[in-house]
Write an enzyme that holds these catalytic residues in place. Structure first.
Site, short mmCIF file in Angstrom:
data_model
loop_
_atom_site.label_atom_id
_atom_site.label_comp_id
_atom_site.label_asym_id
_atom_site.label_seq_id
_atom_site.Cartn_x
_atom_site.Cartn_y
_atom_site.Cartn_z
N GLU A 90 0.83 -1.20 0.00
CA GLU A 90 0.00 0.00 0.00
C GLU A 90 0.87 1.25 0.00
O GLU A 90 1.77 1.39 0.84
CB GLU A 90 -0.90 0.04 1.24
CG GLU A 90 -2.03 -0.96 1.24
CD GLU A 90 -2.92 -0.83 2.47
OE1 GLU A 90 -4.06 -1.32 2.42
OE2 GLU A 90 -2.47 -0.26 3.49
N CYS A 91 0.61 2.17 -0.90
CA CYS A 91 1.16 3.52 -0.92
C CYS A 91 2.69 3.51 -0.84
O CYS A 91 3.35 3.32 -1.83
CB CYS A 91 0.53 4.36 0.20
SG CYS A 91 0.68 6.14 -0.03
N GLY A 92 3.26 3.71 0.33
CA GLY A 92 4.71 3.66 0.46
C GLY A 92 5.27 2.34 -0.02
O GLY A 92 6.38 2.28 -0.57
#
Length: 458
Positions: A328-330
């Site tokens: 997720e994301c990072g």
């Protein structure tokens, strides 16, 4: 059964996080505190754990629904003596102009009293008008007390207290002086994460002493509600037929954005969650069946992540060999070919996706979203709609594989959508954050797909 209360603010920046952390730390000397955070914020929840020694849980009606909020609070609050719920934004600020999902909304959903934090700097009788407005805007909210922040002097406090209690009839419980030493440093996604604040414990001790000196803690305990019906906490999701699997969880200074209830959902489904540091460890554990890379601040630690070449190689080889990975994301940024920071410096990363993650000065996507699953993947079958949020200062440059999500804002321009959710072998990477507490079926799917992809029986 624990008693509980909500700490609200008149607006963002009024001091509710400061007051909440100080109250948690001060009360933790006498009681077992179970902390909660309204909304999707990871960082405040991490500070809660530092303040009182217990994990914090996010209460978010978009992410987990009203029943989920009641269930989660009903499960966790009884594990301690006092539940302290930190609000979000201003007291009535929610997902739309109806205040849906706001601090006030959650307080009514849980039947909890509210303590309002008001920035009283440069104020006199106007403080009465503000408190009166917050009380009268919705009389169903149990506004039970006020804490004044950034007060100039004790004389100033006495004047404010006299006005509010005379004009409104609501108790003023104390104040925090206008002292910069109790402020917590911030950066682009909010507070500097607890992992990175080397002086945090000293800071919280100083803040706790300030609360003990200037706030009536006995009055706060008296306000705390005792009427919660713990039967609301029933939830039966444990899957007893699955053999135990091990799922690595990226957990260090760079990656630590996870919902505690979401991680516990994996454990309920039969998984053992194993912390892995992508910064400090040399390689992934050889016996894990899957890997979960959450969000965080990889851009702050890009040089160290890039220099840990043995871990980059280990992650890349594991994905090529078919390890189930959810990022997720990072985590998505880490799996790209490179990460470029705001100064323009470029750092090589894992390279599963042949694109570049580039930091931007402004937010690219911000707020609650819904992700329609278009194709089967390691997390979900096609046709599901996942509720989540995006909050990032980066964008992807280059051509990604076909997306398995169609994402759109929950509110506002709901006709606008964009692709996300990129699949490579058994790896899924996305900017969308979700809370697995709301989607136990996804945790179950991830576990069963892990087992089948590793040649194990389900």
């Amino acid at each position: 059964m624990a008693c509980g209360m909500v700490i609200a603010g008149t607006n963002s920046g009024a001091g509710k996080t400061t007051a909440s952390l100080g109250i948690m730390r001060a009360l933790s000397e006498m009681y077992k505190i179970i902390p909660f955070k309204i909304g999707p914020d990871y960082i405040d929840a991490a500070y809660h754990r530092w303040a009182c020694g217990n994990f914090s849980y996010n209460l978010d009606v978009h992410m987990i629904g009203e029943d989920g909020v009641k269930c989660l609070y009903g499960q966790k609050a009884p594990l301690g003596d006092v539940a302290v719920v930190e609000g979000v934004m201003g007291m009535y600020d929610g997902m739309d102009d109806s205040s849906y999902g706001s601090t006030a909304y959650i307080s009514k959903l849980l039947n909890l009293p509210v303590i309002l934090v008001l920035d009283a700097s440069s104020m006199a009788a106007s403080a009465s008008a503000m408190v009166m407005g917050y009380r009268d805007y919705d009389r169903d909210v149990k506004l039970a007390g006020v804490i004044l922040n950034r007060v100039g002097s004790h004389k100033h406090y006495e004047s404010l207290k006299r006005c509010i209690e005379r004009d409104i009839g609501i108790s003023v419980l104390g104040y925090l002086p206008n002292d910069p030493s109790v402020m917590i440093p911030e950066r682009h996604l909010g507070l500097v994460p607890a992992f990175e604040n080397s002086e945090l414990d000293e800071h919280l001790s100083r803040l706790s002493q300030c609360i003990k000196d200037y706030v009536d803690l006995n009055a706060i305990i008296d306000i705390a509600d005792m009427s919660w019906d713990k039967q609301e906490g029933n939830r039966h999701v444990r899957a007893t037929d699955y053999p135990l699997v091990k799922i690595g969880v990226a957990w260090d200074e760079a990656f630590n954005f996870y919902y505690k209830a979401g991680l516990e959902t994996f454990e309920e489904m039969g998984a053992r969650m194993v912390p892995v540091s992508l910064l400090h460890d040399k390689a992934l554990p050889g016996d894990i069946d899957g890997l979960y890379i959450g969000g965080g601040f990889p851009e702050i630690f890009a040089a160290k992540l890039s220099q840990n070449t043995s871990m980059l190689r280990s992650v890349r080889d594991a994905i090529e060999d078919g390890l189930a990975v959810y990022a997720e994301c990072g985590g998505l940024m880490y799996l790209c070919r490179s990460l470029t920071d705001l100064s323009g410096q470029r750092f090589p990363m894992v390279g599963i996706y042949d694109v570049e993650a580039v930091m931007t000065k402004g937010l690219k996507h911000f707020g609650y979203v819904e992700a329609e699953v278009l194709t089967d993947n390691i997390l979900s079958e096609a046709g599901n709609v996942l509720k989540g949020h995006e909050f990032h200062h980066s964008e992807i440059k280059g051509t990604l594989p076909n997306a398995c999500y169609s994402v759109k804002k929950t509110k506002g321009d709901s006709d606008k959508s964009w692709p996300c959710g990129y699949v490579y072998k058994n790896c899924l990477a996305t900017y969308v954050h979700i809370d697995f507490f709301a989607h136990p079926e996804l945790a179950r799917h991830f576990i069963t797909q892990n087992l089948s992809s590793r040649g194990k029986s389900v």
